[in-house]
Design a protein around this motif. Structure first.
Motif, PDB file in Angstrom:
ATOM      1  N   ALA A  68      10.020  41.697   7.597  1.00  0.00           N
ATOM      2  CA  ALA A  68      10.853  42.599   8.393  1.00  0.00           C
ATOM      3  C   ALA A  68      11.490  41.873   9.578  1.00  0.00           C
ATOM      4  O   ALA A  68      12.670  42.077   9.883  1.00  0.00           O
ATOM      5  N   VAL A  69      10.723  40.997  10.233  1.00  0.00           N
ATOM      6  CA  VAL A  69      11.258  40.248  11.370  1.00  0.00           C
ATOM      7  C   VAL A  69      12.352  39.287  10.913  1.00  0.00           C
ATOM      8  O   VAL A  69      13.399  39.171  11.554  1.00  0.00           O
ATOM      9  N   LEU A  70      12.116  38.602   9.800  1.00  0.00           N
ATOM     10  CA  LEU A  70      13.138  37.685   9.293  1.00  0.00           C
ATOM     11  C   LEU A  70      14.405  38.434   8.883  1.00  0.00           C
ATOM     12  O   LEU A  70      15.520  37.980   9.149  1.00  0.00           O
ATOM     13  N   THR A  71      14.262  39.578   8.252  1.00  0.00           N
ATOM     14  CA  THR A  71      15.426  40.370   7.855  1.00  0.00           C
ATOM     15  C   THR A  71      16.200  40.833   9.078  1.00  0.00           C
ATOM     16  O   THR A  71      17.428  40.761   9.113  1.00  0.00           O
ATOM     17  N   ALA A  72      15.505  41.271  10.110  1.00  0.00           N
ATOM     18  CA  ALA A  72      16.185  41.708  11.333  1.00  0.00           C
ATOM     19  C   ALA A  72      16.907  40.538  11.996  1.00  0.00           C
ATOM     20  O   ALA A  72      18.024  40.689  12.505  1.00  0.00           O
ATOM     21  N   GLY A  73      16.307  39.369  11.991  1.00  0.00           N
ATOM     22  CA  GLY A  73      16.948  38.189  12.568  1.00  0.00           C
ATOM     23  C   GLY A  73      18.183  37.777  11.806  1.00  0.00           C
ATOM     24  O   GLY A  73      19.209  37.413  12.395  1.00  0.00           O
ATOM     25  N   ILE A  74      18.119  37.837  10.491  1.00  0.00           N
ATOM     26  CA  ILE A  74      19.289  37.480   9.680  1.00  0.00           C
ATOM     27  C   ILE A  74      20.404  38.487   9.881  1.00  0.00           C
ATOM     28  O   ILE A  74      21.571  38.120  10.015  1.00  0.00           O
ATOM     29  N   VAL A  75      20.073  39.751   9.913  1.00  0.00           N
ATOM     30  CA  VAL A  75      21.095  40.783  10.116  1.00  0.00           C
ATOM     31  C   VAL A  75      21.735  40.638  11.493  1.00  0.00           C
ATOM     32  O   VAL A  75      22.948  40.798  11.650  1.00  0.00           O
ATOM     33  N   ALA A  76      20.946  40.310  12.500  1.00  0.00           N
ATOM     34  CA  ALA A  76      21.488  40.147  13.847  1.00  0.00           C
ATOM     35  C   ALA A  76      22.388  38.917  13.939  1.00  0.00           C
ATOM     36  O   ALA A  76      23.325  38.888  14.737  1.00  0.00           O
ATOM     37  N   ALA A  77      22.125  37.902  13.121  1.00  0.00           N
ATOM     38  CA  ALA A  77      22.912  36.676  13.167  1.00  0.00           C
ATOM     39  C   ALA A  77      24.219  36.787  12.393  1.00  0.00           C
ATOM     40  O   ALA A  77      25.100  35.955  12.576  1.00  0.00           O
ATOM     41  N   LEU A  78      24.361  37.777  11.545  1.00  0.00           N
ATOM     42  CA  LEU A  78      25.606  37.925  10.777  1.00  0.00           C
ATOM     43  C   LEU A  78      26.759  38.276  11.708  1.00  0.00           C
ATOM     44  O   LEU A  78      26.589  39.059  12.634  1.00  0.00           O
ATOM     45  N   PRO A  79      27.940  37.709  11.465  1.00  0.00           N
ATOM     46  CA  PRO A  79      29.084  38.024  12.335  1.00  0.00           C
ATOM     47  C   PRO A  79      29.575  39.442  12.096  1.00  0.00           C
ATOM     48  O   PRO A  79      29.612  39.928  10.971  1.00  0.00           O
ATOM     49  N   GLY A  80      29.933  40.087  13.180  1.00  0.00           N
ATOM     50  CA  GLY A  80      30.511  41.423  13.088  1.00  0.00           C
ATOM     51  C   GLY A  80      29.519  42.541  12.892  1.00  0.00           C
ATOM     52  O   GLY A  80      29.908  43.658  12.616  1.00  0.00           O
ATOM     53  N   THR A  81      28.248  42.274  13.020  1.00  0.00           N
ATOM     54  CA  THR A  81      27.277  43.339  12.812  1.00  0.00           C
ATOM     55  C   THR A  81      26.549  43.740  14.073  1.00  0.00           C
ATOM     56  O   THR A  81      25.742  44.640  14.048  1.00  0.00           O
ATOM     57  N   GLY A  82      26.832  43.066  15.186  1.00  0.00           N
ATOM     58  CA  GLY A  82      26.136  43.393  16.429  1.00  0.00           C
ATOM     59  C   GLY A  82      26.654  44.689  17.020  1.00  0.00           C
ATOM     60  O   GLY A  82      27.748  45.158  16.730  1.00  0.00           O
TER      61      GLY A  82
END
Length: 122
Positions: A60-74
């Protein structure tokens, strides 16, 4: 009367105890091996549950980190796509030679400013 007398009171008590004890079986005691096997299974189940929960937490932590690092999703980014800015460059030439008078007036135009407030006459 320190000895057991088969015909006396002590003999009757002993006979009653023997009758009670002969009529029932001893309770079965669990073996040491069975207890160790059951304890090992319990420890293995607990260890499996803890490692599964830890693995799910890491995923879950890794998925949240990857999603936060994607451009345009913040959350701080706007939903309107951004327009790329042009690189900084000098302004285009105006067709006048350097050192010639510019189109900007040399003296600024005056803007009328209000005077000091007047007090009403008595």
């Amino acid at each position: 009367m320190d000895d057991w007398d088969e015909h006396g009171e002590d003999g009757r008590v002993r006979g009653a105890f023997e009758a009670i004890l002969d009529g029932s079986r001893e309770p079965a005691l669990p073996s040491v091996t069975d207890a160790a096997v059951a304890g090992g299974r319990r420890i293995r189940r607990r260890r499996t549950a803890v490692s599964g929960a830890a693995g799910a937490l890491v995923a879950a932590v890794l998925t949240a980190g990857i999603v936060a690092a994607l451009p345009g999703t913040g959350t701080d980014r706007s939903s309107v796509p951004s327009v790329p800015l042009a690189p900084a460059s000098p302004p285009p030439p105006t067709g006048t030679a350097p050192g010639s008078p510019s189109a900007v007036p040399s003296e600024p135009s005056t803007v009328p400013t209000p005077g000091p407030p007047t007090s009403p006459a008595p």
